[in-house]
Design a protein around this motif. Structure first.
Motif, PDB file in Angstrom:
ATOM      1  N   LEU A 162      -9.707  -4.356  -4.115  1.00  0.00           N
ATOM      2  CA  LEU A 162      -8.946  -3.564  -3.151  1.00  0.00           C
ATOM      3  C   LEU A 162      -7.520  -3.269  -3.613  1.00  0.00           C
ATOM      4  O   LEU A 162      -6.815  -2.498  -2.963  1.00  0.00           O
ATOM      5  CB  LEU A 162      -8.907  -4.276  -1.796  1.00  0.00           C
ATOM      6  N   VAL A 163      -7.065  -3.900  -4.707  1.00  0.00           N
ATOM      7  CA  VAL A 163      -5.734  -3.590  -5.228  1.00  0.00           C
ATOM      8  C   VAL A 163      -5.706  -2.124  -5.649  1.00  0.00           C
ATOM      9  O   VAL A 163      -6.527  -1.670  -6.434  1.00  0.00           O
ATOM     10  CB  VAL A 163      -5.384  -4.495  -6.417  1.00  0.00           C
ATOM     11  N   GLY A 164      -4.769  -1.362  -5.097  1.00  0.00           N
ATOM     12  CA  GLY A 164      -4.670   0.063  -5.363  1.00  0.00           C
ATOM     13  C   GLY A 164      -5.347   0.935  -4.325  1.00  0.00           C
ATOM     14  O   GLY A 164      -5.212   2.159  -4.360  1.00  0.00           O
ATOM     15  N   ALA A 165      -6.086   0.296  -3.371  1.00  0.00           N
ATOM     16  CA  ALA A 165      -6.770   1.077  -2.340  1.00  0.00           C
ATOM     17  C   ALA A 165      -5.760   1.680  -1.362  1.00  0.00           C
ATOM     18  O   ALA A 165      -4.682   1.135  -1.137  1.00  0.00           O
ATOM     19  CB  ALA A 165      -7.757   0.197  -1.574  1.00  0.00           C
ATOM     20  N   ARG A 166      -6.099   2.825  -0.794  1.00  0.00           N
ATOM     21  CA  ARG A 166      -5.250   3.413   0.238  1.00  0.00           C
ATOM     22  C   ARG A 166      -5.262   2.531   1.478  1.00  0.00           C
ATOM     23  O   ARG A 166      -6.251   1.867   1.776  1.00  0.00           O
ATOM     24  CB  ARG A 166      -5.726   4.823   0.574  1.00  0.00           C
ATOM     25  N   GLY A 167      -4.140   2.523   2.200  1.00  0.00           N
ATOM     26  CA  GLY A 167      -3.976   1.608   3.322  1.00  0.00           C
ATOM     27  C   GLY A 167      -5.107   1.639   4.324  1.00  0.00           C
ATOM     28  O   GLY A 167      -5.688   0.611   4.671  1.00  0.00           O
ATOM     29  N   ALA A 168      -5.469   2.829   4.833  1.00  0.00           N
ATOM     30  CA  ALA A 168      -6.505   2.933   5.858  1.00  0.00           C
ATOM     31  C   ALA A 168      -7.853   2.475   5.324  1.00  0.00           C
ATOM     32  O   ALA A 168      -8.589   1.730   5.988  1.00  0.00           O
ATOM     33  CB  ALA A 168      -6.595   4.367   6.366  1.00  0.00           C
ATOM     34  N   ASP A 182      11.093  -1.384   1.567  1.00  0.00           N
ATOM     35  CA  ASP A 182      10.172  -0.249   1.648  1.00  0.00           C
ATOM     36  C   ASP A 182       8.721  -0.678   1.589  1.00  0.00           C
ATOM     37  O   ASP A 182       7.837   0.146   1.372  1.00  0.00           O
ATOM     38  CB  ASP A 182      10.464   0.743   0.522  1.00  0.00           C
ATOM     39  N   GLN A 183       8.453  -1.953   1.798  1.00  0.00           N
ATOM     40  CA  GLN A 183       7.086  -2.457   1.732  1.00  0.00           C
ATOM     41  C   GLN A 183       6.678  -3.053   3.072  1.00  0.00           C
ATOM     42  O   GLN A 183       7.484  -3.708   3.739  1.00  0.00           O
ATOM     43  CB  GLN A 183       6.945  -3.528   0.648  1.00  0.00           C
ATOM     44  N   SER A 184       5.437  -2.811   3.445  1.00  0.00           N
ATOM     45  CA  SER A 184       4.892  -3.449   4.640  1.00  0.00           C
ATOM     46  C   SER A 184       3.964  -4.573   4.216  1.00  0.00           C
ATOM     47  O   SER A 184       3.277  -4.486   3.193  1.00  0.00           O
ATOM     48  CB  SER A 184       4.128  -2.431   5.497  1.00  0.00           C
ATOM     49  N   ALA A 192       0.456  -6.696   0.566  1.00  0.00           N
ATOM     50  CA  ALA A 192       1.652  -5.860   0.452  1.00  0.00           C
ATOM     51  C   ALA A 192       1.220  -4.414   0.237  1.00  0.00           C
ATOM     52  O   ALA A 192       0.418  -4.131  -0.651  1.00  0.00           O
ATOM     53  CB  ALA A 192       2.523  -6.323  -0.703  1.00  0.00           C
ATOM     54  N   THR A 193       1.742  -3.496   1.059  1.00  0.00           N
ATOM     55  CA  THR A 193       1.430  -2.073   0.935  1.00  0.00           C
ATOM     56  C   THR A 193       2.687  -1.322   0.526  1.00  0.00           C
ATOM     57  O   THR A 193       3.733  -1.454   1.165  1.00  0.00           O
ATOM     58  CB  THR A 193       0.891  -1.508   2.263  1.00  0.00           C
ATOM     59  N   SER A 194       2.591  -0.547  -0.535  1.00  0.00           N
ATOM     60  CA  SER A 194       3.721   0.235  -1.039  1.00  0.00           C
ATOM     61  C   SER A 194       3.227   1.633  -1.372  1.00  0.00           C
ATOM     62  O   SER A 194       2.180   1.796  -2.005  1.00  0.00           O
ATOM     63  CB  SER A 194       4.304  -0.429  -2.294  1.00  0.00           C
ATOM     64  N   ASP A 195       3.959   2.657  -0.908  1.00  0.00           N
ATOM     65  CA  ASP A 195       3.575   4.057  -1.125  1.00  0.00           C
ATOM     66  C   ASP A 195       2.165   4.339  -0.623  1.00  0.00           C
ATOM     67  O   ASP A 195       1.408   5.097  -1.235  1.00  0.00           O
ATOM     68  CB  ASP A 195       3.678   4.419  -2.609  1.00  0.00           C
ATOM     69  N   GLY A 196       1.796   3.691   0.489  1.00  0.00           N
ATOM     70  CA  GLY A 196       0.518   3.956   1.117  1.00  0.00           C
ATOM     71  C   GLY A 196      -0.678   3.292   0.476  1.00  0.00           C
ATOM     72  O   GLY A 196      -1.817   3.525   0.898  1.00  0.00           O
TER      73      GLY A 196
END
Length: 247
Positions: free
Chosen positions: A33-39, A60-62, A78-82
């Motif tokens: 899942l590393v690199g997957a889009r958030g949704a 800038d990270q959620s 950690a989510t960065s740039d979606g």
């Protein structure tokens, strides 16, 4: 992640260290899942039996926290740039029991007992070996060469602190643990020289015989800094944030 800034070092003494560098890994059942889009990542987390417990934001990270009843594991994402930038296992107390999203009620401030969960950005040294040919002016010909180059790499990570009066411990994962380390105890290292003041908390821990990082925590802003290599800067959350300070 920023691009490493390289500078040349001599090969002697670095080859063994370069080959021994460790890389942080996501839990085995979530590594893809590393690199997957958030949704899409959230859908996959739920499909694999994880429930989202809570969310927070650092710069800038959620960060989201997920609990699996089957794995009995808590995972920080950690989510960065979606996109999912990193997934890592963290101590179970970071997730509510059973994966419920309800937060525990705030606890009154106590100078003797304090648990802090901190997320942000780490930084460590990186090494890379290069080989090839270069011109030898004295011999007037190309000669085989090999050299080691070093730089720095930034990464998203989290640390946790447990304070008990003038004692405590710190939990480190992934790249925050250098190849040369004392081993810790299930990821925990004891804190030394703990000073818990009304405005600031300072401490040290010994990662190995030569590396004794300094910890500084601002109680008003919640900011934390670990001065060493690997180093760390971020924000801590926990407890009653009244009285003009976060904890």
């Amino acid at each position: 992640m920023t691009k490493p800034q390289w500078k040349t070092w001599s090969l002697a003494g670095l080859a063994v260290l370069g080959s021994a560098l460790a890389h942080a890994q996501a839990p085995a059942d979530l590594a893809d899942l590393v690199g997957a889009r958030g949704a899409g990542g959230e859908t996959q987390m739920e499909a694999r039996g994880y429930q989202m417990v809570r969310a927070t934001r650092v710069r800038d990270q959620s960060w989201t926290f997920w609990w699996s009843d089957v794995q009995r594991a808590c995972v920080a994402v950690a989510t960065s740039d979606g996109r999912y930038a990193s997934l890592q296992s963290v101590p179970a107390q970071n997730c509510s029991p059973g994966g419920r999203s309800a937060e525990a009620p705030p606890q009154p401030y106590s100078p003797e007992v304090l648990t802090l969960v901190c997320y942000g950005q780490g930084q460590h040294a990186t090494y890379q070996s290069h080989s090839g040919y270069e011109w030898d002016e004295r011999r007037k010909r190309y000669e085989p060469m090999q050299r080691m180059e070093s730089g720095t790499e930034q990464f998203q990570t989290g640390v946790q602190f447990d304070f008990r009066g003038n004692t405590g411990r710190v939990h480190l994962t992934g790249k925050m643990v250098p190849p040369l380390n004392s081993g810790g105890n299930d990821g925990w290292w004891p804190l030394e020289d703990v000073q818990m003041g009304p405005e600031r908390i300072t401490a040290r821990y010994r990662i190995n015989a030569l590396n004794r990082p300094q910890v500084e925590i601002d109680r008003q802003t919640g900011s934390v800094e670990i001065k060493s290599s690997p180093g760390f800067s971020g924000r801590c959350d926990h407890g009653d944030w009244g009285a003009g300070r976060r904890f």
